[in-house]
Structures are given as C-alpha cells and as structure tokens.
Write a protein that holds these residues in place. Structure first.
Motif, PDB file in Angstrom:
ATOM      1  N   LEU A 198       0.736  -1.153   0.207  1.00  0.00           N
ATOM      2  CA  LEU A 198      -0.057  -0.067   0.130  1.00  0.00           C
ATOM      3  C   LEU A 198       0.936   1.230   0.027  1.00  0.00           C
ATOM      4  CD1 LEU A 198      -2.366  -1.417   2.841  1.00  0.00           C
ATOM      5  CD2 LEU A 198      -2.900  -1.412   0.304  1.00  0.00           C
ATOM      6  N   HIS A 199       0.760   2.202  -0.996  1.00  0.00           N
ATOM      7  CA  HIS A 199       1.523   3.212  -1.106  1.00  0.00           C
ATOM      8  C   HIS A 199       0.830   4.494  -0.869  1.00  0.00           C
ATOM      9  CE1 HIS A 199       5.103   0.991  -3.196  1.00  0.00           C
ATOM     10  NE2 HIS A 199       3.986   0.206  -3.597  1.00  0.00           N
ATOM     11  N   SER A 200       1.520   5.445  -0.688  1.00  0.00           N
ATOM     12  CA  SER A 200       0.946   6.831  -0.321  1.00  0.00           C
ATOM     13  C   SER A 200       1.446   8.040  -1.300  1.00  0.00           C
ATOM     14  CB  SER A 200       1.122   7.253   1.015  1.00  0.00           C
ATOM     15  OG  SER A 200       0.621   8.520   1.323  1.00  0.00           O
ATOM     16  N   ASP A 201       0.682   8.726  -1.776  1.00  0.00           N
ATOM     17  CA  ASP A 201       0.947   9.998  -2.515  1.00  0.00           C
ATOM     18  C   ASP A 201       1.665  10.938  -1.702  1.00  0.00           C
ATOM     19  OD1 ASP A 201      -0.036   8.471  -4.840  1.00  0.00           O
ATOM     20  OD2 ASP A 201      -1.944   9.761  -5.235  1.00  0.00           O
ATOM     21  N   THR A 202       1.518  10.903  -0.520  1.00  0.00           N
ATOM     22  CA  THR A 202       1.983  11.989   0.222  1.00  0.00           C
ATOM     23  C   THR A 202       3.323  11.458   0.934  1.00  0.00           C
ATOM     24  OG1 THR A 202       0.824  11.265   2.172  1.00  0.00           O
ATOM     25  CG2 THR A 202      -0.051  13.300   0.840  1.00  0.00           C
ATOM     26  N   CYS A 203       3.644  10.215   1.001  1.00  0.00           N
ATOM     27  CA  CYS A 203       5.081   9.816   1.313  1.00  0.00           C
ATOM     28  C   CYS A 203       5.420   8.533   0.210  1.00  0.00           C
ATOM     29  CB  CYS A 203       4.781   9.095   2.570  1.00  0.00           C
ATOM     30  SG  CYS A 203       3.806   9.919   3.917  1.00  0.00           S
ATOM     31  N   LEU A 220       9.752  -4.740  -4.726  1.00  0.00           N
ATOM     32  CA  LEU A 220       9.038  -3.848  -5.479  1.00  0.00           C
ATOM     33  C   LEU A 220       8.594  -4.392  -6.760  1.00  0.00           C
ATOM     34  CD1 LEU A 220      10.509  -0.174  -4.430  1.00  0.00           C
ATOM     35  CD2 LEU A 220       8.057  -0.988  -3.907  1.00  0.00           C
ATOM     36  N   GLY A 221       9.375  -4.933  -7.319  1.00  0.00           N
ATOM     37  CA  GLY A 221       9.106  -5.399  -8.775  1.00  0.00           C
ATOM     38  C   GLY A 221       8.410  -6.850  -8.779  1.00  0.00           C
ATOM     39  N   GLU A 222       8.458  -7.345  -7.690  1.00  0.00           N
ATOM     40  CA  GLU A 222       7.539  -8.771  -7.599  1.00  0.00           C
ATOM     41  C   GLU A 222       6.545  -8.620  -7.005  1.00  0.00           C
ATOM     42  OE1 GLU A 222      10.474 -11.520  -6.356  1.00  0.00           O
ATOM     43  OE2 GLU A 222      11.946 -10.851  -7.412  1.00  0.00           O
ATOM     44  N   THR A 223       5.662  -7.640  -6.590  1.00  0.00           N
ATOM     45  CA  THR A 223       4.408  -7.758  -5.716  1.00  0.00           C
ATOM     46  C   THR A 223       3.611  -6.569  -6.382  1.00  0.00           C
ATOM     47  OG1 THR A 223       3.587  -7.686  -3.512  1.00  0.00           O
ATOM     48  CG2 THR A 223       5.103  -5.991  -4.074  1.00  0.00           C
ATOM     49  N   ARG A 224       2.180  -6.819  -5.925  1.00  0.00           N
ATOM     50  CA  ARG A 224       1.242  -5.667  -6.510  1.00  0.00           C
ATOM     51  C   ARG A 224       1.249  -4.485  -5.491  1.00  0.00           C
ATOM     52  NH1 ARG A 224      -3.293  -9.940  -5.238  1.00  0.00           N
ATOM     53  NH2 ARG A 224      -1.788 -10.488  -3.568  1.00  0.00           N
ATOM     54  N   SER A 225       0.750  -3.474  -6.169  1.00  0.00           N
ATOM     55  CA  SER A 225       0.795  -2.294  -5.382  1.00  0.00           C
ATOM     56  C   SER A 225      -0.784  -1.556  -5.586  1.00  0.00           C
ATOM     57  CB  SER A 225       1.865  -1.333  -5.919  1.00  0.00           C
ATOM     58  OG  SER A 225       3.181  -1.900  -5.799  1.00  0.00           O
ATOM     59  N   ILE A 226      -1.081  -0.915  -4.481  1.00  0.00           N
ATOM     60  CA  ILE A 226      -2.332  -0.247  -4.422  1.00  0.00           C
ATOM     61  C   ILE A 226      -1.818   1.321  -4.159  1.00  0.00           C
ATOM     62  CG2 ILE A 226      -4.536   0.378  -3.533  1.00  0.00           C
ATOM     63  CD1 ILE A 226      -4.927  -2.421  -3.279  1.00  0.00           C
ATOM     64  N   TYR A 227      -2.169   2.222  -4.849  1.00  0.00           N
ATOM     65  CA  TYR A 227      -1.658   3.660  -4.648  1.00  0.00           C
ATOM     66  C   TYR A 227      -2.857   4.254  -3.915  1.00  0.00           C
ATOM     67  CZ  TYR A 227       2.340   2.458  -7.265  1.00  0.00           C
ATOM     68  OH  TYR A 227       3.442   1.880  -7.578  1.00  0.00           O
ATOM     69  N   LEU A 228      -2.857   4.975  -2.794  1.00  0.00           N
ATOM     70  CA  LEU A 228      -3.798   5.761  -2.108  1.00  0.00           C
ATOM     71  C   LEU A 228      -2.964   7.351  -1.892  1.00  0.00           C
ATOM     72  CD1 LEU A 228      -3.552   2.918  -0.398  1.00  0.00           C
ATOM     73  CD2 LEU A 228      -5.833   3.718  -0.109  1.00  0.00           C
ATOM     74  N   ASP A 229      -4.315   8.176  -1.722  1.00  0.00           N
ATOM     75  CA  ASP A 229      -3.757   9.685  -1.732  1.00  0.00           C
ATOM     76  C   ASP A 229      -3.100  10.155  -0.590  1.00  0.00           C
ATOM     77  OD1 ASP A 229      -5.915   9.721  -0.163  1.00  0.00           O
ATOM     78  OD2 ASP A 229      -7.224  11.230  -1.431  1.00  0.00           O
ATOM     79  N   SER A 230      -3.089   9.422   0.375  1.00  0.00           N
ATOM     80  CA  SER A 230      -2.455   9.806   1.667  1.00  0.00           C
ATOM     81  C   SER A 230      -1.944   8.742   2.464  1.00  0.00           C
ATOM     82  CB  SER A 230      -3.478  10.627   2.535  1.00  0.00           C
ATOM     83  OG  SER A 230      -4.343   9.896   2.955  1.00  0.00           O
ATOM     84  N   CYS A 231      -0.968   9.104   3.690  1.00  0.00           N
ATOM     85  CA  CYS A 231      -0.454   8.079   4.508  1.00  0.00           C
ATOM     86  C   CYS A 231      -1.825   7.597   5.240  1.00  0.00           C
ATOM     87  CB  CYS A 231       0.440   8.477   5.406  1.00  0.00           C
ATOM     88  SG  CYS A 231       2.083   8.929   4.658  1.00  0.00           S
ATOM     89  N   MET A 232      -2.638   8.691   5.590  1.00  0.00           N
ATOM     90  CA  MET A 232      -3.817   8.219   6.674  1.00  0.00           C
ATOM     91  C   MET A 232      -4.631   6.954   5.835  1.00  0.00           C
ATOM     92  SD  MET A 232      -5.746   9.384   9.199  1.00  0.00           S
ATOM     93  CE  MET A 232      -5.797  10.987   9.078  1.00  0.00           C
ATOM     94  N   MET A 233      -4.949   7.081   4.591  1.00  0.00           N
ATOM     95  CA  MET A 233      -5.570   6.136   3.726  1.00  0.00           C
ATOM     96  C   MET A 233      -4.837   4.883   3.524  1.00  0.00           C
ATOM     97  SD  MET A 233      -8.558   7.356   3.106  1.00  0.00           S
ATOM     98  CE  MET A 233      -8.541   7.739   4.826  1.00  0.00           C
ATOM     99  N   SER A 234      -3.531   4.961   3.605  1.00  0.00           N
ATOM    100  CA  SER A 234      -2.907   3.502   3.350  1.00  0.00           C
ATOM    101  C   SER A 234      -3.003   2.993   4.881  1.00  0.00           C
ATOM    102  CB  SER A 234      -1.351   3.994   3.003  1.00  0.00           C
ATOM    103  OG  SER A 234      -0.656   4.451   4.070  1.00  0.00           O
ATOM    104  N   TYR A 235      -2.891   3.690   5.959  1.00  0.00           N
ATOM    105  CA  TYR A 235      -3.063   2.909   7.143  1.00  0.00           C
ATOM    106  C   TYR A 235      -4.484   2.361   7.232  1.00  0.00           C
ATOM    107  CZ  TYR A 235       1.025   5.861   8.262  1.00  0.00           C
ATOM    108  OH  TYR A 235       2.396   6.516   8.094  1.00  0.00           O
ATOM    109  N   GLU A 236      -5.379   3.158   6.879  1.00  0.00           N
ATOM    110  CA  GLU A 236      -6.798   2.465   7.099  1.00  0.00           C
ATOM    111  C   GLU A 236      -6.973   1.326   6.342  1.00  0.00           C
ATOM    112  OE1 GLU A 236      -9.134   3.399   9.301  1.00  0.00           O
ATOM    113  OE2 GLU A 236      -7.698   4.795  10.272  1.00  0.00           O
ATOM    114  N   ALA A 237      -6.414   1.369   5.053  1.00  0.00           N
ATOM    115  CA  ALA A 237      -6.438   0.128   4.120  1.00  0.00           C
ATOM    116  C   ALA A 237      -5.631  -1.020   4.844  1.00  0.00           C
ATOM    117  CB  ALA A 237      -5.575   0.730   2.765  1.00  0.00           C
ATOM    118  N   ALA A 238      -4.626  -0.739   5.540  1.00  0.00           N
ATOM    119  CA  ALA A 238      -3.922  -1.908   6.292  1.00  0.00           C
ATOM    120  C   ALA A 238      -4.838  -2.447   7.340  1.00  0.00           C
ATOM    121  CB  ALA A 238      -2.610  -1.359   6.597  1.00  0.00           C
ATOM    122  N   ASN A 239      -5.440  -1.535   7.978  1.00  0.00           N
ATOM    123  CA  ASN A 239      -6.426  -1.989   8.973  1.00  0.00           C
ATOM    124  C   ASN A 239      -7.473  -2.833   8.414  1.00  0.00           C
ATOM    125  OD1 ASN A 239      -6.056  -1.737  11.957  1.00  0.00           O
ATOM    126  ND2 ASN A 239      -5.889   0.512  11.325  1.00  0.00           N
ATOM    127  N   ALA A 240      -8.024  -2.418   7.121  1.00  0.00           N
ATOM    128  CA  ALA A 240      -8.916  -3.377   6.371  1.00  0.00           C
ATOM    129  C   ALA A 240      -8.546  -4.531   5.709  1.00  0.00           C
ATOM    130  CB  ALA A 240      -9.421  -2.298   5.503  1.00  0.00           C
TER     131      ALA A 240
END
Length: 322
Positions: A198-203, A220-240
C-alpha cells in the motif's frame, strides 16, 4: 486621485485576504463577493496609492515589493483593530490557542491524547486546523504548527517531538491468511512479495526507503501495489486487510498493541526527519503556547520511551499506553 482619507476599510480587508490566499477567487469566497469585485476593489486602491500592490498572472497573483510592505502594515493595523474591539467587549484572545497540524499526525497521534490537555487546562479554547501546507506566521492566525522535516525552520522556534521510525504493518487476519502459522521471528522482508504493498501519494519514498534499508529492494518489482492519496488512507487500508503499509511506529503503536495490526519485522528504519513543534519566537511568551509546548513535549517523550522499550522487546505496561 481620490483622497487617501477616503480609503474604505472593507477594501483593506479584501486586499489582505487576496494577499494571504494569493488568489482573487479564494479571497472573494472568503469575503462573500465575486473575484471580479475583488479585482475592482484592488484596482481602485492601487489607483489611490499610485503603485501596484499585486502582479497578476492567470488565477494566481503575487505581491509587488511595494505591495509586500503595504500589506504587512495593513495586516498589522487590522489585527490591532480586531484586538481593540475584542478587548472593549471583553472577548480577549489570550485563552484561544490556534494550531495547525498535519492531518495524519492529528488523527493518528494528537487527537487520542488531546483530551488530557483539555482536562488540565479547561480555560484554554482549542482551535485545530489540519493542512499539509506550512504557513507564514506573519500572514496566518496560528500560534503554532506541528511540522514534518529536518528541523531547519529559519527564524522560528522549533523543538523535535520525535523522529520517524518506519516499519511495515498489516492486519493480523491477512497475515495468517497468507502466511498461515509461520512464526513472526521467521518472517523476512522477502515474504512481502506475497502481499499487496500500500503506497501513499504523500509519502512516496517510504517503501523504497524501508526496503532498501532492509536489503530487499527487489520486492518492489515482484509484488502488487495499490496507490492511495495519503498516509492516512494507506493505514486505514492496512487495518481493512488490503495489504502491507509502511508506517511510522508512533502512528500505529496502539493498533499493534491491541493486536489489530502486526509489525513482524525486526528491521526498524529510523529516518533523519521527524515532527517538530514550531512557533514564532515571540509567541513563546504567551501562557497558552508555553503550556501546550510543555504538554506536547512530555507526551512525545513518553511516546519515544515506549517505542524504544518495544523495539528492545520489553513489554510496555497497558496503563502507560497511548
């Protein structure tokens, strides 16, 4: 030329607003008039003064050198008028503390603790704004800010709260779904290739930084990625349960202690940057600022001690948890 004694106070307020926002449209919204009306008021005042206050350029505007000096004087005068009016009506601002905080810092660290400050100092009225932008204190209403950086804030008082300490986290449920009963002590950074990152556009550099530090940049080259618009959202996504986020330990400590999240890696990547209490030097004489500074520095020191103990493998007593 119209007499300068006929300068309209509302025009000065409009010019100050336009200078603060660097934008006529936003100034108009704040003053409840159109951008065209702002432009007309500015031009009328410039005609009276016989110099340009602003340089126009598309939607944005900037102050001329003469304009910088003039607006600074106007702002100072307007502040004195407001202060005089509030004193005359018994509405002193000495008890109102206005702070600006980074959104994720506010939600993940400050807000869970702020009630203790309110209980200790019931006479201080808090006004909290969140923003990723920093502000010129001379052009803003804030008494202090919490900023992220290297501590280089010229002309301002700054005190380090705590430095960033990055570690990957994911939900306990997801961890066991993917890796089964694999012991935490046996998990390596290479195992991250089985998860979504889970990546963040602000970090934007956090994953590259941590994986490089851990010697596993290839992940980084061997896994899937999801890009979110903030660190906050990446943390919430991890919790989810969406994947692994790389997070500052101070932000996620309560989730880890409550076993909602796991932080399985022994690799802790300390950053040279951190979070700072920042204020104008003159503001430190104010009681409300001094009290908040003492309180937040003590809370930050407690956070750092707890994190240091946990990194060493020493359990933190639940009563001391934030």
């Amino acid at each position: 030329m119209r007499l300068l004694s006929q300068v309209n106070l509302n025009s000065l307020k409009i010019v100050e607003s336009a200078a603060r926002h660097r934008n006529f449209t936003r100034a108009g919204e704040e003053q409840f008039i159109t951008a065209s009306a702002v432009s007309q008021r500015v031009k009328s005042l410039e005609d009276q003064l016989r110099f340009k206050i602003f340089q126009r350029g598309g939607n944005a505007v900037s102050l001329t050198p003469e304009g910088e000096t003039y607006v600074a004087r106007v702002r100072e005068a307007l502040e004195r008028i407001v202060a005089a009016s509030m004193e005359a009506t018994g509405q002193s601002q000495a008890h109102v503390l206005k702070i600006c905080v980074l959104p994720t810092f506010a939600a993940r660290w400050l807000f869970p603790r702020l009630a203790t400050f309110q209980r200790q100092y019931r006479d201080i009225e808090m006004r909290v704004s969140t923003s990723y932008a920093t502000h010129e204190f001379s052009a803003s209403e804030y008494d202090l800010e919490i900023r992220y950086g290297d501590g280089d804030f010229p002309g301002l008082n700054c005190e380090l709260l705590f430095k960033e300490d990055l570690t990957p986290v994911c939900s306990r449920k997801l961890f066991h779904e993917v890796l089964g009963d694999k012991p935490m002590s046996k998990v390596t950074p290479e195992d991250l290739k089985h998860f979504t990152l889970l990546h963040s556009d602000t970090c934007t550099q956090n994953w590259q930084s941590w994986l490089g530090f851990a010697g596993a940049s290839f992940v980084l080259g061997e896994t899937r990625s999801i890009y979110l618009d903030s660190c906050m959202m990446s943390y919430e996504a991890a919790n989810a349960g969406m994947g692994f986020a790389v997070a500052n330990r101070a932000y996620m400590a309560s989730d880890i202690r409550a076993e909602r999240l796991v932080a399985p890696f022994a690799v802790h990547h300390p950053n040279t940057a951190g979070w700072y209490f920042v204020s104008p030097i003159k503001a430190l004489g104010a009681r409300k600022v001094e009290l908040f500074k003492q309180w937040i520095m003590a809370e930050a020191a407690l956070t750092q001690r707890q994190l240091d103990l946990e990194i060493e493998g020493i359990p933190v007593k639940r009563a001391a948890m934030a």
